[in-house]
Design an enzyme around this catalytic site. Structure first.
Site, mmCIF file in Angstrom:
data_model
loop_
_atom_site.group_PDB
_atom_site.id
_atom_site.type_symbol
_atom_site.label_atom_id
_atom_site.label_comp_id
_atom_site.label_asym_id
_atom_site.label_seq_id
_atom_site.Cartn_x
_atom_site.Cartn_y
_atom_site.Cartn_z
ATOM 1 N N TYR A 143 9.564 4.803 -23.687
ATOM 2 C CA TYR A 143 8.845 4.550 -25.319
ATOM 3 C C TYR A 143 8.723 6.302 -25.688
ATOM 4 C CZ TYR A 143 5.742 2.099 -28.338
ATOM 5 O OH TYR A 143 5.477 1.709 -29.272
ATOM 6 N N GLU B 296 13.353 8.917 -32.354
ATOM 7 C CA GLU B 296 12.893 8.579 -34.037
ATOM 8 C C GLU B 296 12.352 9.842 -34.815
ATOM 9 O OE1 GLU B 296 10.131 5.527 -33.634
ATOM 10 O OE2 GLU B 296 11.437 4.159 -32.491
#
Length: 150
Positions: free
Chosen positions: A71, A78
């Site tokens: 994660y 991102e």
């Protein structure tokens, strides 16, 4: 806003609005890392959905543990893609809407992405902590402070 919706919005934005729209980002290490992190997560998650109640314990454990390293790696990828793309976004005024126009509103997309990069850690932290709560719930992990009291 639900955790699933927040995650979907973030993923869709970085994938479609940024990475798909700026082809040179698609061959960066950040794009490869992002796809790898997402793929590893989904390769574990979907079989556990398909197996339902028949899901073996090891797969259930893996589903609620693999997010711990993946994660943050995905979130950093991102952010790196948005940060790398900001130059093109600014130069082309991508998705920006200036006044006057038929909608009588303006959107400065480069500013939106810049602000998003600043606040991104906040929803990331919220979603990451939500995943830990889900892990505790699904794996039946006891609260260590309660164990010490007993």
């Amino acid at each position: 806003m639900s955790a699933a919706l927040m995650q979907w919005m973030g993923r869709t934005h970085v994938l479609m609005a940024v990475t798909h729209a700026i082809p040179e980002l698609q061959s960066t290490p950040a794009a490869g890392i992002l796809i790898l992190a997402w793929a590893l997560t989904e390769v574990v998650r979907y079989p556990s959905y398909a197996l339902g109640q028949s899901c073996p314990g090891w797969l259930n454990w893996l589903r609620y543990t693999i997010f711990i390293p993946l994660y943050p790696i995905g979130a950093m990828a991102e952010m790196k893609l948005m940060d790398t793309g900001i130059t093109t976004i600014k130069a082309t005024q991508m998705y920006s809407l200036t006044m006057p126009n038929a909608y009588n509103c303006a959107l400065e997309y480069p500013t939106f992405v810049s602000v998003l990069l600043i606040v991104y850690p906040i929803p990331f932290y919220k979603l990451y902590m939500y995943m830990f709560a889900q892990r505790k719930k699904k794996l039946g992990l006891a609260d260590s402070s309660k164990k010490k009291e007993d």
